[in-house]
Design an enzyme around this catalytic site. Structure first.
Site, short mmCIF file in Angstrom:
data_model
loop_
_atom_site.label_atom_id
_atom_site.label_comp_id
_atom_site.label_asym_id
_atom_site.label_seq_id
_atom_site.Cartn_x
_atom_site.Cartn_y
_atom_site.Cartn_z
N TRP A 13 42.17 60.19 48.57
CA TRP A 13 40.87 60.81 48.91
C TRP A 13 40.66 60.90 50.41
CZ3 TRP A 13 37.07 58.06 44.95
CH2 TRP A 13 37.52 58.33 43.64
N LYS A 14 41.52 60.26 51.18
CA LYS A 14 41.41 60.26 52.65
C LYS A 14 40.00 59.85 53.08
CE LYS A 14 45.18 63.55 52.78
NZ LYS A 14 45.84 64.67 53.41
N HIS A 98 51.36 57.16 56.04
CA HIS A 98 51.01 58.57 55.80
C HIS A 98 51.20 59.34 57.10
CE1 HIS A 98 48.69 62.18 55.02
NE2 HIS A 98 48.85 61.91 53.73
N SER A 216 50.03 69.85 49.25
CA SER A 216 49.45 71.02 48.57
C SER A 216 49.80 71.09 47.08
CB SER A 216 49.84 72.31 49.29
OG SER A 216 49.32 72.30 50.61
N GLY A 237 46.21 65.23 47.84
CA GLY A 237 45.08 65.09 48.77
C GLY A 237 43.92 65.96 48.34
N GLY A 238 43.83 67.14 48.91
CA GLY A 238 42.69 68.04 48.71
C GLY A 238 42.30 68.23 47.25
P1 PGA Z 1 47.24 67.68 50.28
O1 PGA Z 1 47.52 66.24 50.91
O2 PGA Z 1 47.42 67.56 48.80
O3 PGA Z 1 45.82 67.99 50.67
O4 PGA Z 1 48.23 68.62 50.88
C1 PGA Z 1 48.57 65.45 50.45
C2 PGA Z 1 48.59 64.13 51.18
O5 PGA Z 1 48.24 64.10 52.36
O6 PGA Z 1 48.93 63.09 50.59
#
Ligand code: PGA
Length: 254
Positions: A13-14, A98, A216, A237-238
């Site tokens: 989730w960052k 990361h 992605s 991530g996103g």
């Molecule tokens: P993303 O990020 O799915 O938004 O590209 C992946 C990650 O940073 O682990």
């Protein structure tokens, strides 16, 4: 999907989600994925939401991960969080190295290896991230970068510790850009990572370690990426910030 190793899919989730938003998201994920047993499902909220999310996932099929931790166990390290503190919230996994931390916090392979050893000593499973930048790929340096990062970030781990560790292959050019690696590019890079693990440890260890892809990953590309024989999961991530998106990635991977 018939896989050699059980798939593991984690949401990173960052720096997103208040506690209330985190609880809302995890509620949706629980509802969508309640019956899934084929995949290890992990969510990695920010530190501030770990306590509440850990209560929300108690007795469910969802496991908890953190996004980083200190290499130290305690002491004068302002702003840092130790493995033992994560354990208080039933955290099982921790993302280390990361690319955002390598880039913006200047984390080195040496530091990441220290963190991995500290995590393992506390019985946390490290998710060690490696991946090349676009300029590396274009200059034909992908393998060199991966080899250097793997040897550095996993330095000092025993074979037993390596088996508890997960590697995330995350090409930096694919993170948050909407431009994922093709399934073939992911398969090739993962095969190379496994070859390196066999050279650094042994063939048995290399066959057991789960190598997951990140960059992605979306519901529309998850199936094809996850169906590659060397791809054992995803770090998302996103698309993990929304319950339907994350759940569809898991469902499409089975
Ligand atoms: P993303 O990020 O799915 O938004 O590209 C992946 C990650 O940073 O682990």
């Amino acid at each position: 999907m018939n896989k050699a190793r059980k798939l593991i899919i984690a949401g990173n989730w960052k720096m997103n989600k208040t506690v209330a938003e985190a609880l809302d998201l995890v509620k949706g994920i629980k509802r969508e994925l309640a019956n899934i047993k084929e995949v290890d499902i992990v969510v990695c909220p920010p530190f501030t939401a770990l306590s509440d999310v850990s209560k929300a996932v108690l007795n469910t099929n969802i496991r908890l991960g953190a996004q980083d931790m200190s290499e130290h166990n305690f002491g004068p390290h302002t702003g840092e969080i130790a493995a033992g503190m994560l354990k208080e919230f039933s955290v099982r996994y921790v993302i280390l190295g990361h690319s955002e931390r390598r880039q913006y916090q200047k984390e080195t392979d040496d530091l990441i290896a220290k963190k991995a050893l500290a995590a393992l000593a506390a019985s946390l499973k490290p998710i060690v991230c490696v991946g090349e930048m676009l300029a590396d790929r274009e200059a034909g340096r992908t393998e060199l970068v991966l080899r250097t990062q793997l040897r550095g970030s996993l330095a000092g781990l025993s074979a037993e510790q390596m088996e508890e560790t997960i590697v995330a292959y995350e090409p930096v050019w694919a993170i948050g850009t909407g431009k994922n690696a093709t399934p073939q590019q992911a398969q090739e890079a993962h095969a190379f990572v496994r070859e390196q693990l066999a050279a650094m440890f042994d063939g048995t260890v290399a066959r057991r370690v789960r190598i997951r892809y990140g960059g992605s990953v979306k519901p529309s590309n998850a199936r094809e990426l996850m169906s590659q024989p060397e791809v054992d999961g995803a770090l998302v991530g996103g698309a993990s910030l929304e319950d339907r998106g994350f759940s569809d990635i898991v469902k499409n991977s089975i």
